[in-house]
Design a protein around this motif. Sequence first.
Motif, PDB file in Angstrom:
ATOM      1  N   UNK A  98       0.847  -1.195   0.000  1.00  0.00           N
ATOM      2  CA  UNK A  98       0.000   0.000   0.000  1.00  0.00           C
ATOM      3  C   UNK A  98       0.885   1.248   0.000  1.00  0.00           C
ATOM      4  N   UNK A  99       1.954   1.225   0.782  1.00  0.00           N
ATOM      5  CA  UNK A  99       2.890   2.353   0.813  1.00  0.00           C
ATOM      6  C   UNK A  99       3.443   2.634  -0.577  1.00  0.00           C
ATOM      7  N   UNK A 100       3.749   1.575  -1.321  1.00  0.00           N
ATOM      8  CA  UNK A 100       4.272   1.752  -2.674  1.00  0.00           C
ATOM      9  C   UNK A 100       3.252   2.455  -3.565  1.00  0.00           C
ATOM     10  N   UNK A 101       1.981   2.114  -3.431  1.00  0.00           N
ATOM     11  CA  UNK A 101       0.953   2.773  -4.242  1.00  0.00           C
ATOM     12  C   UNK A 101       0.782   4.238  -3.854  1.00  0.00           C
ATOM     13  N   UNK A 102       1.223   4.608  -2.645  1.00  0.00           N
ATOM     14  CA  UNK A 102       1.147   5.999  -2.189  1.00  0.00           C
ATOM     15  C   UNK A 102       2.454   6.738  -2.430  1.00  0.00           C
ATOM     16  N   UNK A 103       3.344   6.132  -3.211  1.00  0.00           N
ATOM     17  CA  UNK A 103       4.622   6.757  -3.609  1.00  0.00           C
ATOM     18  C   UNK A 103       5.556   7.019  -2.427  1.00  0.00           C
ATOM     19  N   UNK A 104       5.445   6.202  -1.390  1.00  0.00           N
ATOM     20  CA  UNK A 104       6.410   6.258  -0.291  1.00  0.00           C
ATOM     21  C   UNK A 104       7.686   5.558  -0.761  1.00  0.00           C
ATOM     22  N   UNK A 105       8.837   6.143  -0.461  1.00  0.00           N
ATOM     23  CA  UNK A 105      10.107   5.533  -0.859  1.00  0.00           C
ATOM     24  C   UNK A 105      10.388   4.334   0.045  1.00  0.00           C
ATOM     25  N   UNK A 117      14.469   6.187  13.275  1.00  0.00           N
ATOM     26  CA  UNK A 117      13.437   7.222  13.269  1.00  0.00           C
ATOM     27  C   UNK A 117      12.088   6.617  13.674  1.00  0.00           C
ATOM     28  N   UNK A 118      11.188   7.490  14.075  1.00  0.00           N
ATOM     29  CA  UNK A 118       9.823   7.053  14.357  1.00  0.00           C
ATOM     30  C   UNK A 118       9.096   6.733  13.057  1.00  0.00           C
ATOM     31  N   UNK A 119       9.482   7.399  11.988  1.00  0.00           N
ATOM     32  CA  UNK A 119       8.877   7.219  10.671  1.00  0.00           C
ATOM     33  C   UNK A 119       9.563   8.161   9.702  1.00  0.00           C
ATOM     34  N   UNK A 120       9.791   7.713   8.484  1.00  0.00           N
ATOM     35  CA  UNK A 120      10.648   8.488   7.576  1.00  0.00           C
ATOM     36  C   UNK A 120       9.894   9.198   6.470  1.00  0.00           C
ATOM     37  N   UNK A 121       8.562   9.060   6.425  1.00  0.00           N
ATOM     38  CA  UNK A 121       7.840   9.701   5.327  1.00  0.00           C
ATOM     39  C   UNK A 121       6.879  10.744   5.882  1.00  0.00           C
ATOM     40  N   UNK A 122       6.463  11.659   5.022  1.00  0.00           N
ATOM     41  CA  UNK A 122       5.560  12.734   5.399  1.00  0.00           C
ATOM     42  C   UNK A 122       4.122  12.249   5.228  1.00  0.00           C
ATOM     43  N   UNK A 123       3.396  12.018   6.325  1.00  0.00           N
ATOM     44  CA  UNK A 123       2.032  11.502   6.207  1.00  0.00           C
ATOM     45  C   UNK A 123       1.113  12.403   5.385  1.00  0.00           C
ATOM     46  N   UNK A 124       1.316  13.718   5.469  1.00  0.00           N
ATOM     47  CA  UNK A 124       0.468  14.645   4.721  1.00  0.00           C
ATOM     48  C   UNK A 124       0.746  14.556   3.223  1.00  0.00           C
ATOM     49  N   UNK A 125       2.007  14.464   2.860  1.00  0.00           N
ATOM     50  CA  UNK A 125       2.384  14.413   1.446  1.00  0.00           C
ATOM     51  C   UNK A 125       1.840  13.164   0.770  1.00  0.00           C
ATOM     52  N   UNK A 126       1.912  12.041   1.445  1.00  0.00           N
ATOM     53  CA  UNK A 126       1.521  10.764   0.848  1.00  0.00           C
ATOM     54  C   UNK A 126       0.104  10.326   1.219  1.00  0.00           C
ATOM     55  N   UNK A 127      -0.570  11.092   2.095  1.00  0.00           N
ATOM     56  CA  UNK A 127      -1.887  10.694   2.611  1.00  0.00           C
ATOM     57  C   UNK A 127      -1.811   9.272   3.172  1.00  0.00           C
ATOM     58  N   UNK A 128      -0.719   8.992   3.839  1.00  0.00           N
ATOM     59  CA  UNK A 128      -0.415   7.658   4.356  1.00  0.00           C
ATOM     60  C   UNK A 128       0.226   7.839   5.720  1.00  0.00           C
ATOM     61  N   UNK A 129      -0.507   7.489   6.761  1.00  0.00           N
ATOM     62  CA  UNK A 129      -0.043   7.725   8.125  1.00  0.00           C
ATOM     63  C   UNK A 129       1.183   6.858   8.444  1.00  0.00           C
ATOM     64  N   UNK A 130       1.892   7.226   9.493  1.00  0.00           N
ATOM     65  CA  UNK A 130       3.025   6.426   9.937  1.00  0.00           C
ATOM     66  C   UNK A 130       2.541   5.060  10.430  1.00  0.00           C
ATOM     67  N   UNK A 131       3.413   4.061  10.367  1.00  0.00           N
ATOM     68  CA  UNK A 131       3.072   2.733  10.857  1.00  0.00           C
ATOM     69  C   UNK A 131       2.742   2.785  12.345  1.00  0.00           C
ATOM     70  N   UNK A 132       1.781   1.969  12.746  1.00  0.00           N
ATOM     71  CA  UNK A 132       1.391   1.856  14.145  1.00  0.00           C
ATOM     72  C   UNK A 132       1.738   0.455  14.632  1.00  0.00           C
ATOM     73  N   UNK A 133       2.615   0.376  15.612  1.00  0.00           N
ATOM     74  CA  UNK A 133       3.064  -0.916  16.127  1.00  0.00           C
ATOM     75  C   UNK A 133       2.169  -1.450  17.237  1.00  0.00           C
TER      76      UNK A 133
END
Length: 373
Positions: A98-105, A117-133
Amino acid sequence: MGPLSDDGLVQLLDVDGTRVADPDWEPYASHLTPEALRVFWRLMTLTRTFDAEATSLQRQGELGLWVSCLGQEGAQIGSGTAIREPDYVFPSYREHGVALTRNVDLPQMLTLFRGLEHGSWDPAKHSFHLYTLVIGAHTLHATGYAIAMDKDGLVGSGSPENDGAVICYFGDGATSQGDVNESFVFAAVNNAPLVFFVQNNQFAISEPTTRQSRVTLAQRADGFGIPRVRVDGNDVIAVHAVTQWALRHARSGQGPVLIEAFTYRMAAHTTSDDATRYRTRAEEEKWRQRDPIDRLEKHLQQLGQLPDEFRTAVEAEAKALGKRTRETVKAWERPPLLSMFDHVYAEPHAQVEAERAWFDRYQQSFIDEGSHA
């Protein structure tokens, strides 16, 4: 809805790669040209390559842990490609496709599993929230976000092309968590524009679904008044169609939907798990024959729509992704320990700053002791 597979699942592509006629679901897949299906095949292939590379890096000690999605690529790419702006995604920790379809590297995602890091992508940019453990906790976050979208006028506006919804991913084990059931309550009574997407890979770590529920997981939605559908999670076309329908339903202001994508986790739960302790090789072999990538490949070959040059190009792209993933991870250096206090909150927070100052003094004490030795 229309015909189901022998397992009671919506299916548009059987295990031999042959299309299944279904007039009820076909409208939600009729836009899928051979070119679009090749995109699905490419994305699933890249996801699997990245997944295998990350597993190898963990085995080499480069990652602290890895959570594989091997075998679940159909559920992830099928649903992920149905998402559009201004939809928003709340993943758990296994949604690499799913991350790949949202253009997350993808290589950069591994900073989390390296402990950098807690998370390396911008949730706003990708409309994809950080992973939740924390298992299931994010379903409440997704519900709140969906309710807010509705109140902001982004749902059922009369302009379907501009409406949005939330899709929230979690596994079969999470459905036993209180947070998830609370989310069902709040989403239902507030008519939230939310698609709950359960990837039922049949094991909550080592606990099979049969020891988690006496009914299908989709049926749990009935008690909350939420529409639900079960789909063959290894059929990327059916998953895409079902998710298209569910998101349109939610975007139009008709409330939440629960999708149960029945799939299988071909790898262990994580790299710290030993799956041989709770399942058999015969069972694994049965599901290898239902591989989502192989199934779509067979279909494309039947159509004469998987040319050698395309396959060669994807293989080269996958090889390059694997190489870049290895080189990226092995080039990382340990960051300053104080960086763990960065980005805890969006705004400065007095308690976090106090803890940062204490930890800085704590670190400095070792340096000071060494200088007096």
